[in-house]
Scaffold this active site. Structure first.
Site, PDB file in Angstrom:
ATOM      1  N   ASP A 128       0.850  -1.192   0.000  1.00 33.47           N
ATOM      2  CA  ASP A 128       0.000   0.000   0.000  1.00 33.47           C
ATOM      3  C   ASP A 128       0.887   1.245   0.000  1.00 33.47           C
ATOM      4  OD1 ASP A 128      -3.039   0.742   0.355  1.00 33.47           O
ATOM      5  OD2 ASP A 128      -1.992   1.999   1.806  1.00 33.47           O
ATOM      6  N   ASP A 258      -7.211  -8.086  -5.364  1.00 31.67           N
ATOM      7  CA  ASP A 258      -7.132  -6.760  -4.761  1.00 31.67           C
ATOM      8  C   ASP A 258      -8.060  -5.817  -5.523  1.00 31.67           C
ATOM      9  OD1 ASP A 258      -6.416  -4.316  -3.653  1.00 31.67           O
ATOM     10  OD2 ASP A 258      -4.259  -4.616  -3.931  1.00 31.67           O
ATOM     11  N   HIS A 286      -6.074  -7.279  -0.987  1.00 30.13           N
ATOM     12  CA  HIS A 286      -5.151  -6.149  -0.872  1.00 30.13           C
ATOM     13  C   HIS A 286      -4.133  -6.353   0.250  1.00 30.13           C
ATOM     14  CE1 HIS A 286      -3.801  -2.000  -1.118  1.00 30.13           C
ATOM     15  NE2 HIS A 286      -4.108  -1.807   0.152  1.00 30.13           N
TER      16      HIS A 286
END
Length: 325
Positions: A128, A258, A286
């Site tokens: 991320d 994701d 994710h």
């Protein structure tokens, strides 16, 4: 010189049965940064002339904290020193007064953390927002790094991509920001959606909700969505420097379900780092490191061994059940 302090009294909500990791706090430019540090593994002494045991540095994104890596850290602590800081304002860290929580500020804080801790011989694991934050540091201080592991993330401008522009426009706009601040939307919606192989129970979700329990604590979680577009010039600089990855071993671990980073982003990574080893975690979301920790930890350890990043004793040691969750 490190100015670490021992573990503070735990907040009442912290579940040490699921987060049984050695941790401490350090002052970093006025931030009280909480971090996990497993220390040198029990078999750290290698033969003369061997490469030192690496320190694996784990960087999280929005809206998580070091908790998201807990199971991987528990599995790798036998063979490597594992360090995982919480970004200022996330997890158990406290941000300094005047901190705005932008991409550049977070990246600067991580760079200062690494300097304050005197870290080197690093293998960095990013996911991320940890991607652009960590890769900016790799580009600025390549001498500190021995390898890079990229989980679902990005490191280039996405303002022209409707997929990201729409998300940033809504979640970073007035309505989205209000939903994050008032209802903890990023945690309550996106953390469950980021796990596709398994369902998070109430107890586990509490460990994501409680660190961001007030509107004030959610401020930086609300800032980062608009940074996806607002920080385009800075992301362009990171993208320009990705060539440094050609000189380092790189592993890409990718959850293929994701909702944020898709096959298109994985294809971009393959093009940016053609020499990288790629492992797709089928069905994972994710938060691949939390969604499939056994598989991710196994792939990471095997890669460290294959790249010669573990001392011989560590590479051949049997994994102990005492380090597992």
């Amino acid at each position: 010189m490190t100015r670490s302090t021992p573990r503070h009294p735990d907040p009442s909500w912290l579940d040490r049965t699921s987060y049984p990791l050695s941790d401490a706090y350090v002052d970093v430019a006025g931030h009280e940064v909480h971090y996990v540090d497993t220390g040198a593994p029990p078999l750290a002494a290698g033969a003369p002339g061997e490469s030192p045991v690496p320190t694996v540095l784990f960087l999280h994104g929005n809206p998580t904290w070091s908790f998201v890596y807990r199971e991987i850290i528990a599995r790798l602590a036998l063979v490597a020193r594992c360090i995982a800081p919480d970004l200022p304002g996330f997890g158990l860290s406290q941000a300094a007064a005047g901190y705005r929580g932008t991409f550049v500020e977070h990246a600067d804080a991580v760079e200062r953390f690494v300097s304050t801790m005197g870290l080197n011989d690093l293998v960095i694991v990013v996911q991320d927002w940890g991607g652009p934050i960590g890769l900016r540091l790799v580009e600025r201080r390549p001498d500190l790094f021995r390898g890079v592991v990229i989980c679902n993330s990005w490191a280039w401008p996405v303002d022209a991509d409707p997929h990201f522009a729409r998300f940033a426009g809504f979640m970073g706009g007035r309505v989205g920001s209000a939903l994050i601040r008032r209802f903890n939307l990023f945690v309550n919606a996106l953390v469950p959606l980021g796990h596709r192989r398994r369902r998070l129970g109430r107890r586990e979700m509490a460990q994501y909700r409680k660190p961001l329990a007030t509107g004030a604590r959610r401020e930086f979680s609300a800032v980062l969505p608009r940074e996806i577009v607002d920080t385009t010039p800075q992301l362009a600089q990171v993208a320009e420097g990705l060539g440094i990855l050609d000189s380092l071993p790189v592993l890409i671990v990718w959850g293929d379900r994701d909702i944020a980073f898709r096959e298109a982003e994985l294809a971009r990574w393959r093009a940016e780092v053609p020499g990288a080893e790629v492992h797709v975690v089928s069905g994972a979301g994710h938060f691949v490191q939390s969604d499939s920790p056994d598989e991710v930890a196994g792939v990471l350890r095997a890669w460290l061994e294959a790249e010669g990043l573990l001392a011989a004793e560590n590479a051949t040691a049997e994994e102990s059940d005492t380090g597992r969750l």
